[in-house]
Design a protein around this motif. Structure first.
Motif, PDB file in Angstrom:
ATOM      1  N   GLU A 232      -9.400  15.852   9.730  1.00 48.14           N
ATOM      2  CA  GLU A 232      -9.528  16.994   8.813  1.00 48.14           C
ATOM      3  C   GLU A 232     -10.503  18.043   9.337  1.00 48.14           C
ATOM      4  OE1 GLU A 232      -8.077  13.533   6.467  1.00 48.14           O
ATOM      5  OE2 GLU A 232      -9.650  13.854   7.961  1.00 48.14           O
ATOM      6  N   ASP A 233     -11.434  17.623  10.205  1.00 50.68           N
ATOM      7  CA  ASP A 233     -12.441  18.541  10.731  1.00 50.68           C
ATOM      8  C   ASP A 233     -12.094  19.066  12.116  1.00 50.68           C
ATOM      9  OD1 ASP A 233     -13.977  18.001   8.441  1.00 50.68           O
ATOM     10  OD2 ASP A 233     -14.916  16.264   9.399  1.00 50.68           O
ATOM     11  N   ALA A 234     -10.935  18.694  12.633  1.00 51.86           N
ATOM     12  CA  ALA A 234     -10.602  18.980  14.034  1.00 51.86           C
ATOM     13  C   ALA A 234      -9.858  20.306  14.180  1.00 51.86           C
ATOM     14  CB  ALA A 234      -9.759  17.851  14.612  1.00 51.86           C
ATOM     15  N   ASP A 235     -10.209  21.066  15.214  1.00 51.36           N
ATOM     16  CA  ASP A 235      -9.439  22.247  15.603  1.00 51.36           C
ATOM     17  C   ASP A 235      -8.252  21.854  16.470  1.00 51.36           C
ATOM     18  OD1 ASP A 235     -11.251  24.257  14.437  1.00 51.36           O
ATOM     19  OD2 ASP A 235     -12.653  23.507  15.939  1.00 51.36           O
ATOM     20  N   MET A 236      -8.339  20.676  17.087  1.00 47.58           N
ATOM     21  CA  MET A 236      -7.230  20.139  17.875  1.00 47.58           C
ATOM     22  C   MET A 236      -7.187  18.632  17.674  1.00 47.58           C
ATOM     23  SD  MET A 236      -6.605  19.986  22.024  1.00 47.58           S
ATOM     24  CE  MET A 236      -6.657  21.750  22.214  1.00 47.58           C
ATOM     25  N   VAL A 237      -5.982  18.100  17.507  1.00 45.70           N
ATOM     26  CA  VAL A 237      -5.789  16.655  17.437  1.00 45.70           C
ATOM     27  C   VAL A 237      -4.795  16.264  18.519  1.00 45.70           C
ATOM     28  CG1 VAL A 237      -5.028  14.690  16.068  1.00 45.70           C
ATOM     29  CG2 VAL A 237      -6.252  16.561  14.963  1.00 45.70           C
ATOM     30  N   ILE A 238      -5.178  15.310  19.356  1.00 48.43           N
ATOM     31  CA  ILE A 238      -4.301  14.817  20.417  1.00 48.43           C
ATOM     32  C   ILE A 238      -3.956  13.363  20.122  1.00 48.43           C
ATOM     33  CG2 ILE A 238      -4.028  14.411  22.886  1.00 48.43           C
ATOM     34  CD1 ILE A 238      -6.225  16.488  23.353  1.00 48.43           C
ATOM     35  N   LEU A 239      -2.684  13.071  20.002  1.00 52.15           N
ATOM     36  CA  LEU A 239      -2.232  11.690  19.901  1.00 52.15           C
ATOM     37  C   LEU A 239      -1.883  11.219  21.308  1.00 52.15           C
ATOM     38  CD1 LEU A 239       0.174  11.760  16.801  1.00 52.15           C
ATOM     39  CD2 LEU A 239      -2.279  11.294  16.864  1.00 52.15           C
ATOM     40  N   ASN A 240      -2.653  10.291  21.830  1.00 48.22           N
ATOM     41  CA  ASN A 240      -2.372   9.753  23.155  1.00 48.22           C
ATOM     42  C   ASN A 240      -1.585   8.462  22.973  1.00 48.22           C
ATOM     43  OD1 ASN A 240      -2.353   9.669  25.889  1.00 48.22           O
ATOM     44  ND2 ASN A 240      -4.440   8.918  26.129  1.00 48.22           N
ATOM     45  N   THR A 241      -0.382   8.432  23.494  1.00 46.96           N
ATOM     46  CA  THR A 241       0.622   7.477  23.022  1.00 46.96           C
ATOM     47  C   THR A 241       1.045   6.470  24.079  1.00 46.96           C
ATOM     48  OG1 THR A 241       2.432   8.935  23.679  1.00 46.96           O
ATOM     49  CG2 THR A 241       1.536   9.225  21.457  1.00 46.96           C
ATOM     50  N   CYS A 242       1.630   5.384  23.581  1.00 45.00           N
ATOM     51  CA  CYS A 242       2.180   4.311  24.406  1.00 45.00           C
ATOM     52  C   CYS A 242       3.660   4.153  24.068  1.00 45.00           C
ATOM     53  CB  CYS A 242       1.431   3.012  24.140  1.00 45.00           C
ATOM     54  SG  CYS A 242       2.076   1.587  25.030  1.00 45.00           S
ATOM     55  N   HIS A 243       4.467   3.832  25.080  1.00 47.05           N
ATOM     56  CA  HIS A 243       5.912   3.714  24.882  1.00 47.05           C
ATOM     57  C   HIS A 243       6.398   2.294  25.144  1.00 47.05           C
ATOM     58  CE1 HIS A 243      10.229   5.105  25.561  1.00 47.05           C
ATOM     59  NE2 HIS A 243       9.891   5.700  24.446  1.00 47.05           N
ATOM     60  N   ILE A 244       5.465   1.347  25.246  1.00 48.90           N
ATOM     61  CA  ILE A 244       5.836  -0.015  25.612  1.00 48.90           C
ATOM     62  C   ILE A 244       6.688  -0.669  24.530  1.00 48.90           C
ATOM     63  CG2 ILE A 244       4.919  -2.339  26.017  1.00 48.90           C
ATOM     64  CD1 ILE A 244       4.674  -0.559  28.414  1.00 48.90           C
TER      65      ILE A 244
ATOM     66  N   GLY B 152      -4.202  26.631   4.214  1.00 51.84           N
ATOM     67  CA  GLY B 152      -4.327  27.041   2.826  1.00 51.84           C
ATOM     68  C   GLY B 152      -5.752  27.322   2.407  1.00 51.84           C
ATOM     69  N   ASN B 153      -6.707  26.690   3.080  1.00 55.71           N
ATOM     70  CA  ASN B 153      -8.128  26.914   2.783  1.00 55.71           C
ATOM     71  C   ASN B 153      -8.730  28.032   3.614  1.00 55.71           C
ATOM     72  OD1 ASN B 153      -8.154  24.809   0.916  1.00 55.71           O
ATOM     73  ND2 ASN B 153      -8.699  23.283   2.474  1.00 55.71           N
ATOM     74  N   GLY B 154      -7.878  28.739   4.372  1.00 51.42           N
ATOM     75  CA  GLY B 154      -8.363  29.855   5.164  1.00 51.42           C
ATOM     76  C   GLY B 154      -8.983  29.462   6.488  1.00 51.42           C
ATOM     77  N   GLN B 155      -8.794  28.209   6.922  1.00 52.33           N
ATOM     78  CA  GLN B 155      -9.338  27.761   8.198  1.00 52.33           C
ATOM     79  C   GLN B 155      -8.332  27.998   9.324  1.00 52.33           C
ATOM     80  OE1 GLN B 155     -10.183  23.757   6.257  1.00 52.33           O
ATOM     81  NE2 GLN B 155     -11.897  23.872   7.707  1.00 52.33           N
ATOM     82  N   ASP B 156      -8.821  27.891  10.551  1.00 57.56           N
ATOM     83  CA  ASP B 156      -7.945  28.057  11.696  1.00 57.56           C
ATOM     84  C   ASP B 156      -6.890  26.953  11.717  1.00 57.56           C
ATOM     85  OD1 ASP B 156      -9.346  30.263  12.560  1.00 57.56           O
ATOM     86  OD2 ASP B 156     -10.653  29.122  13.909  1.00 57.56           O
ATOM     87  N   ARG B 157      -5.727  27.293  12.255  1.00 58.53           N
ATOM     88  CA  ARG B 157      -4.641  26.340  12.360  1.00 58.53           C
ATOM     89  C   ARG B 157      -4.996  25.256  13.368  1.00 58.53           C
ATOM     90  NH1 ARG B 157      -0.183  25.906  15.753  1.00 58.53           N
ATOM     91  NH2 ARG B 157      -0.884  27.763  16.860  1.00 58.53           N
ATOM     92  N   THR B 158      -4.811  23.999  12.981  1.00 65.01           N
ATOM     93  CA  THR B 158      -5.070  22.881  13.879  1.00 65.01           C
ATOM     94  C   THR B 158      -4.009  22.815  14.962  1.00 65.01           C
ATOM     95  OG1 THR B 158      -6.000  21.636  12.024  1.00 65.01           O
ATOM     96  CG2 THR B 158      -5.451  20.394  14.009  1.00 65.01           C
ATOM     97  N   ILE B 159      -4.437  22.726  16.209  1.00 62.40           N
ATOM     98  CA  ILE B 159      -3.501  22.502  17.318  1.00 62.40           C
ATOM     99  C   ILE B 159      -3.157  21.019  17.346  1.00 62.40           C
ATOM    100  CG2 ILE B 159      -3.219  22.547  19.823  1.00 62.40           C
ATOM    101  CD1 ILE B 159      -5.167  24.908  19.881  1.00 62.40           C
ATOM    102  N   ILE B 160      -1.876  20.713  17.360  1.00 63.20           N
ATOM    103  CA  ILE B 160      -1.417  19.326  17.400  1.00 63.20           C
ATOM    104  C   ILE B 160      -0.757  19.072  18.749  1.00 63.20           C
ATOM    105  CG2 ILE B 160       0.093  17.596  16.363  1.00 63.20           C
ATOM    106  CD1 ILE B 160      -0.159  19.077  13.714  1.00 63.20           C
ATOM    107  N   ALA B 161      -1.242  18.047  19.448  1.00 55.54           N
ATOM    108  CA  ALA B 161      -0.716  17.713  20.770  1.00 55.54           C
ATOM    109  C   ALA B 161      -0.304  16.247  20.801  1.00 55.54           C
ATOM    110  CB  ALA B 161      -1.766  17.985  21.845  1.00 55.54           C
ATOM    111  N   VAL B 162       0.761  15.971  21.528  1.00 53.52           N
ATOM    112  CA  VAL B 162       1.186  14.594  21.793  1.00 53.52           C
ATOM    113  C   VAL B 162       1.118  14.386  23.300  1.00 53.52           C
ATOM    114  CG1 VAL B 162       2.989  12.854  21.561  1.00 53.52           C
ATOM    115  CG2 VAL B 162       2.696  14.586  19.779  1.00 53.52           C
TER     116      VAL B 162
END
Length: 441
Positions: free
Chosen positions: A25-37, A61-71
């Protein structure tokens, strides 16, 4: 390896002003580092992406910057287009060989306003782009991971690694030593060398030749402050005499080896394209234990590979009885798209897999309990890593990776001490400090 890669992603993003936060909730960017096993891991990615989308919408909606979502990672590598189709709100998709491009990708996403995908296998090595200052993500840590080899040329029938991590590549010796020195200077006392086939390591030595894993370990052991070295994951086909000798001759190399066998049936091992037999595995273990009598083993097992019969499963159980493992990871076979085994006939029913897995895990748990029980009455060298849960208690790791709790002063954190093991619990040991033997690692 994903733990290591995640830390390095944080390193390359740090110059852009990014730092870790505790909550998405506090992140400007969230990275999901994933496994495919396994299939379950893949589905968890899409579940988590749905949760992150809600968090991003609330921030907007709260007027904050858009979170960057990365996989990132192996799911991104294998299913990049699927991710963007199922979750078009994802901003960045990057394979495990391209995390060094994250700063560039962030800039491209900001300029273009759309998704950026990087799932090629680049010519340049990602390790060449790591920051060369003190390793910030290991600062204050006593243990750390260090990737020295990636990819796989074995093409086991059940495994996606060759398709998501690429061909076997090894980092040059100088690169590994430089990063290990930075880790040691930041306080790390134990490193675990990582690779999909870590004992196939053949990094350039700077003189036109290449070093083996045993040769690399010998050089790492000379780094001041670095007292313990481990490595994983090994392949039985790459256990050579130099590595066996290293376990005999190098005291920094811990007497705990993860050596996956997957099955005890020669017929299934052949179907898996493992390239070794059950007896060849037994012989490697015999040589290792002859060289290092206190060596303990862990392993990986898959039950229910296509075509596995009750006789095949019993062969696996017999191998476990013959070898004896201090711990192990065991799984039901999970078809992975694009792998040879996924399309094979004679898929084993799920209820049969469940029963076999339960039987195997019961035997492995029995062996792990027996191994821990045998520790009681021995004296073990413990790397003290942190305070314990109780007042006046500290804790650390045995040479066999067991958590050990005992009474002692905080100033011993970072030291290696001798502890008489007095009790065993389900997943840890208790002991009494032998004070006069405390020493820096």
């Amino acid at each position: 390896m994903n733990v290591y890669d995640s830390a390095r992603m944080a390193d390359v993003l740090r110059p852009l002003g990014y730092g870790p936060v505790e909550r998405p909730e506090d992140a400007d960017m969230v990275i999901l580092n994933t496994c495919h096993i396994r299939e379950r891991a893949t589905e968890k990615v899409f579940s988590e992406l749905g949760r992150l989308r809600k968090i991003r919408d609330e921030r907007i909606g709260n007027g904050q910057d858009r979170t960057i979502i990365a996989v990132a990672g192996c799911v991104a590598q294998a299913e990049g287009e699927v991710i963007l189709s199922r979750a078009p709100y994802v901003d960045l998709v990057l394979g495990p060989q391209t995390y060094h491009k994250l700063p560039e990708m962030v800039a491209r996403a900001a300029r273009a306003g759309g998704a950026v995908i990087e799932t090629d296998f680049p010519i340049e090595q990602k390790f060449d782009f790591l920051p060369t200052d003190a390793a910030p993500q290991t600062q204050g840590n006593l243990t750390a991971f260090l990737t020295i080899q990636e990819g796989c040329d074995k093409f086991c029938s059940f495994c996606v690694v060759p398709y998501t991590r690429g061909a076997e590549t090894s980092r040059p010796v100088a690169s590994v030593l430089a990063e290990a020195r930075r880790m040691a200077e930041s306080g790390v006392r134990e490193i675990t060398l990582l690779g999909q086939n870590v004992n196939a390591y053949h990094g350039g030595d700077g003189n036109g030749g290449s070093a083996t894993l045993a040769g690399l370990v010998e050089q790492l052991a000379q780094i001041p402050g670095l007292g313990r070295i481990r490595y994983m994951t090994s392949h039985p086909r790459d256990v050579d005499q130099s590595l066996i000798d290293a376990h005999r001759d190098n005291p920094a190399l811990m007497p705990f080896l993860h050596l996956p066998v997957q099955s005890g049936s020669d017929r299934i091992l052949k179907a898996m394209n493992r390239g070794h037999t059950a007896d060849e595995y037994r012989e490697s273990v015999r040589k290792l234990r002859e060289a290092r009598p206190d060596l303990a083993l862990s392993s990986d097992f898959i039950v229910g590979h296509p075509g596995e019969t009750e006789e095949d499963f019993e062969a696996t159980m017999q191998l476990v009885r013959d070898i004896g493992f201090a711990m192990a990871y065991s799984f039901k076979y999970s078809p992975r798209p694009g792998t040879p085994a996924a399309g094979q006939p004679m898929q084993v029913p799920e209820d049969v897999k469940d029963r076999r897995l339960a039987e195997l895990q019961a035997l492995l748990r029995e062996q792990q309990d027996a191994f821990n029980a045998d520790m009681v009455g021995t004296v073990q060298e413990i790397l003290v890593t942190n305070r314990g849960r109780k007042p006046g208690q500290i804790a650390g790791r045995s040479p066999y990776l067991q958590p050990v709790h005992f009474d002692g002063p905080d100033h011993l954190i970072g030291s290696t001490v001798k502890v008489a093991i007095t009790t065993r619990r389900t997943n840890s040991l208790g002991g009494t400090l032998i004070r006069e033997t405390a020493s820096a690692c």
